[in-house]
Design a protein around this motif. Structure first.
Motif, PDB file in Angstrom:
ATOM      1  N   THR A  10      36.317  36.360   6.532  1.00 11.94           N
ATOM      2  CA  THR A  10      36.060  36.446   7.969  1.00 11.94           C
ATOM      3  C   THR A  10      34.581  36.413   8.285  1.00 11.94           C
ATOM      4  OG1 THR A  10      36.034  38.853   7.900  1.00 11.94           O
ATOM      5  CG2 THR A  10      38.155  37.796   8.376  1.00 11.94           C
ATOM      6  N   GLY A  11      33.767  36.432   7.266  1.00 13.07           N
ATOM      7  CA  GLY A  11      32.335  36.429   7.519  1.00 13.07           C
ATOM      8  C   GLY A  11      31.863  37.710   8.175  1.00 13.07           C
ATOM      9  N   GLY A  12      32.671  38.759   8.104  1.00 17.10           N
ATOM     10  CA  GLY A  12      32.290  40.044   8.652  1.00 17.10           C
ATOM     11  C   GLY A  12      32.492  40.179  10.152  1.00 17.10           C
ATOM     12  N   GLN A  13      33.052  39.184  10.832  1.00 20.37           N
ATOM     13  CA  GLN A  13      33.196  39.248  12.281  1.00 20.37           C
ATOM     14  C   GLN A  13      34.463  39.941  12.728  1.00 20.37           C
ATOM     15  OE1 GLN A  13      32.776  35.267  13.715  1.00 20.37           O
ATOM     16  NE2 GLN A  13      30.564  35.290  13.522  1.00 20.37           N
ATOM     17  N   GLY A  14      35.501  39.900  11.983  1.00 20.95           N
ATOM     18  CA  GLY A  14      36.762  40.500  12.395  1.00 20.95           C
ATOM     19  C   GLY A  14      37.410  39.714  13.528  1.00 20.95           C
ATOM     20  N   ALA A  15      38.486  40.259  14.036  1.00 16.94           N
ATOM     21  CA  ALA A  15      39.222  39.581  15.109  1.00 16.94           C
ATOM     22  C   ALA A  15      38.460  39.678  16.422  1.00 16.94           C
ATOM     23  CB  ALA A  15      40.600  40.214  15.274  1.00 16.94           C
ATOM     24  N   THR A  16      38.534  38.622  17.212  1.00 20.43           N
ATOM     25  CA  THR A  16      37.937  38.635  18.546  1.00 20.43           C
ATOM     26  C   THR A  16      39.050  38.440  19.569  1.00 20.43           C
ATOM     27  OG1 THR A  16      37.491  36.274  18.438  1.00 20.43           O
ATOM     28  CG2 THR A  16      35.694  37.732  17.798  1.00 20.43           C
ATOM     29  N   PRO A  17      39.143  39.331  20.546  1.00 19.51           N
ATOM     30  CA  PRO A  17      40.222  39.227  21.529  1.00 19.51           C
ATOM     31  C   PRO A  17      39.968  38.122  22.547  1.00 19.51           C
ATOM     32  CG  PRO A  17      38.783  41.053  22.074  1.00 19.51           C
ATOM     33  CD  PRO A  17      38.297  40.486  20.754  1.00 19.51           C
ATOM     34  N   PHE A  18      41.061  37.578  23.061  1.00 13.15           N
ATOM     35  CA  PHE A  18      40.962  36.626  24.163  1.00 13.15           C
ATOM     36  C   PHE A  18      40.773  37.412  25.446  1.00 13.15           C
ATOM     37  CE2 PHE A  18      43.238  34.014  21.121  1.00 13.15           C
ATOM     38  CZ  PHE A  18      42.621  32.794  21.282  1.00 13.15           C
ATOM     39  N   ALA A  19      40.083  36.847  26.395  1.00 12.26           N
ATOM     40  CA  ALA A  19      39.946  37.480  27.706  1.00 12.26           C
ATOM     41  C   ALA A  19      41.266  37.318  28.454  1.00 12.26           C
ATOM     42  CB  ALA A  19      38.824  36.817  28.490  1.00 12.26           C
ATOM     43  N   GLN A  20      41.601  38.304  29.280  1.00 11.67           N
ATOM     44  CA  GLN A  20      42.811  38.238  30.098  1.00 11.67           C
ATOM     45  C   GLN A  20      42.690  37.075  31.079  1.00 11.67           C
ATOM     46  OE1 GLN A  20      45.840  40.168  30.417  1.00 11.67           O
ATOM     47  NE2 GLN A  20      46.218  38.395  31.680  1.00 11.67           N
ATOM     48  N   THR A  21      43.726  36.280  31.198  1.00 14.49           N
ATOM     49  CA  THR A  21      43.765  35.200  32.171  1.00 14.49           C
ATOM     50  C   THR A  21      44.417  35.706  33.449  1.00 14.49           C
ATOM     51  OG1 THR A  21      43.965  33.534  30.422  1.00 14.49           O
ATOM     52  CG2 THR A  21      44.647  32.883  32.627  1.00 14.49           C
ATOM     53  N   TYR A  22      43.819  35.397  34.566  1.00 12.60           N
ATOM     54  CA  TYR A  22      44.381  35.743  35.867  1.00 12.60           C
ATOM     55  C   TYR A  22      44.574  34.482  36.679  1.00 12.60           C
ATOM     56  CZ  TYR A  22      43.080  40.544  34.772  1.00 12.60           C
ATOM     57  OH  TYR A  22      42.960  41.770  34.177  1.00 12.60           O
ATOM     58  N   PHE A  23      45.508  34.551  37.596  1.00 15.06           N
ATOM     59  CA  PHE A  23      45.860  33.410  38.436  1.00 15.06           C
ATOM     60  C   PHE A  23      45.715  33.782  39.907  1.00 15.06           C
ATOM     61  CE2 PHE A  23      48.489  33.403  34.609  1.00 15.06           C
ATOM     62  CZ  PHE A  23      48.249  32.136  34.085  1.00 15.06           C
ATOM     63  N   HIS A  24      45.419  32.784  40.730  1.00 17.74           N
ATOM     64  CA  HIS A  24      45.369  32.959  42.181  1.00 17.74           C
ATOM     65  C   HIS A  24      46.080  31.766  42.805  1.00 17.74           C
ATOM     66  CE1 HIS A  24      43.760  34.234  46.067  1.00 17.74           C
ATOM     67  NE2 HIS A  24      43.511  32.960  46.296  1.00 17.74           N
ATOM     68  N   LYS A  51      40.444  42.159  53.708  1.00 18.49           N
ATOM     69  CA  LYS A  51      39.646  43.233  53.109  1.00 18.49           C
ATOM     70  C   LYS A  51      39.713  43.162  51.592  1.00 18.49           C
ATOM     71  CE  LYS A  51      40.238  46.480  56.892  1.00 18.49           C
ATOM     72  NZ  LYS A  51      40.745  47.788  57.293  1.00 18.49           N
ATOM     73  N   TYR A  52      40.784  42.536  51.100  1.00 18.87           N
ATOM     74  CA  TYR A  52      40.990  42.410  49.663  1.00 18.87           C
ATOM     75  C   TYR A  52      41.341  40.961  49.337  1.00 18.87           C
ATOM     76  CZ  TYR A  52      41.535  47.484  49.791  1.00 18.87           C
ATOM     77  OH  TYR A  52      41.335  48.822  49.981  1.00 18.87           O
ATOM     78  N   ILE A  53      41.088  40.598  48.105  1.00 13.52           N
ATOM     79  CA  ILE A  53      41.591  39.341  47.567  1.00 13.52           C
ATOM     80  C   ILE A  53      42.526  39.700  46.412  1.00 13.52           C
ATOM     81  CG2 ILE A  53      39.804  37.768  48.354  1.00 13.52           C
ATOM     82  CD1 ILE A  53      38.335  38.230  45.726  1.00 13.52           C
ATOM     83  N   PHE A  54      43.438  38.790  46.093  1.00 13.52           N
ATOM     84  CA  PHE A  54      44.527  39.115  45.175  1.00 13.52           C
ATOM     85  C   PHE A  54      44.589  38.130  44.015  1.00 13.52           C
ATOM     86  CE2 PHE A  54      45.357  40.753  49.327  1.00 13.52           C
ATOM     87  CZ  PHE A  54      45.840  42.033  49.083  1.00 13.52           C
ATOM     88  N   LEU A  55      45.036  38.642  42.880  1.00 13.79           N
ATOM     89  CA  LEU A  55      45.250  37.820  41.699  1.00 13.79           C
ATOM     90  C   LEU A  55      46.379  38.425  40.897  1.00 13.79           C
ATOM     91  CD1 LEU A  55      42.530  38.491  39.006  1.00 13.79           C
ATOM     92  CD2 LEU A  55      42.829  39.938  40.978  1.00 13.79           C
ATOM     93  N   SER A  56      46.883  37.669  39.945  1.00 16.77           N
ATOM     94  CA  SER A  56      47.996  38.127  39.132  1.00 16.77           C
ATOM     95  C   SER A  56      47.789  37.691  37.697  1.00 16.77           C
ATOM     96  CB  SER A  56      49.307  37.540  39.664  1.00 16.77           C
ATOM     97  OG  SER A  56      50.371  37.875  38.789  1.00 16.77           O
ATOM     98  N   ALA A  57      48.339  38.479  36.786  1.00 19.44           N
ATOM     99  CA  ALA A  57      48.320  38.103  35.373  1.00 19.44           C
ATOM    100  C   ALA A  57      49.558  37.303  35.017  1.00 19.44           C
ATOM    101  CB  ALA A  57      48.203  39.344  34.493  1.00 19.44           C
TER     102      ALA A  57
END
Length: 148
Positions: A10-24, A51-57
């Protein structure tokens, strides 16, 4: 102790997480890099400054957002990245749907458009019509939150 020879380096890096994807989901025509911000007319409800904006996973919730949005534009689903904090959307959580099964969130901070989902399957037209009628009944009863 014997080393596992089949284990990849692994070259010492270990696992890297994916960023959460959101949809609008919307009917607005946006471009990559655009910001979705509060203060504009809402896609839903009384059409006042949001007053707010919305998104979903979940893609399904974003599809509903696009299908139920006001306007005659093309229904669109954008991939968005929240710039600030997000919180559960109280219209779709708490007592109505415990545990936030739609993974719907709101924010007062902008979302950056980072992509667009160009191939997706909408709900059957009859199902969309039933949902629109339900929302109209709620409006007639004075239930038109969008988190005033």
């Amino acid at each position: 102790m014997e080393q596992n020879q089949n284990k990849p380096e692994t070259g010492g890096q270990g696992a890297t997480p994916f960023a959460q994807t959101y949809f609008h989901g919307t009917k607005a025509d946006l471009k990559i890099g655009d910001l979705i911000e509060v203060g504009f007319n809402s896609n839903y409800g009384p059409r006042k400054n949001a007053k707010y904006i919305f998104l979903s996973a979940t893609l399904d919730a974003a599809i509903w957002g696009a299908e139920l949005a006001f306007g005659n534009g093309r229904e669109r689903i954008y991939l968005v990245e929240p710039i600030g904090a997000i919180e559960n959307d109280p219209d779709l959580t708490d007592k109505k749907f415990p545990g936030n099964p739609t993974q719907s969130y709101r924010s007062t901070q902008p979302f950056k458009v980072i992509g667009e989902v160009t191939i997706w399957q909408g709900h059957p037209l009859a199902q969309v019509q039933v949902m629109k009628e339900h929302l109209e009944r709620l409006k007639e009863q004075g239930i038109n939150s969008l988190n005033d």
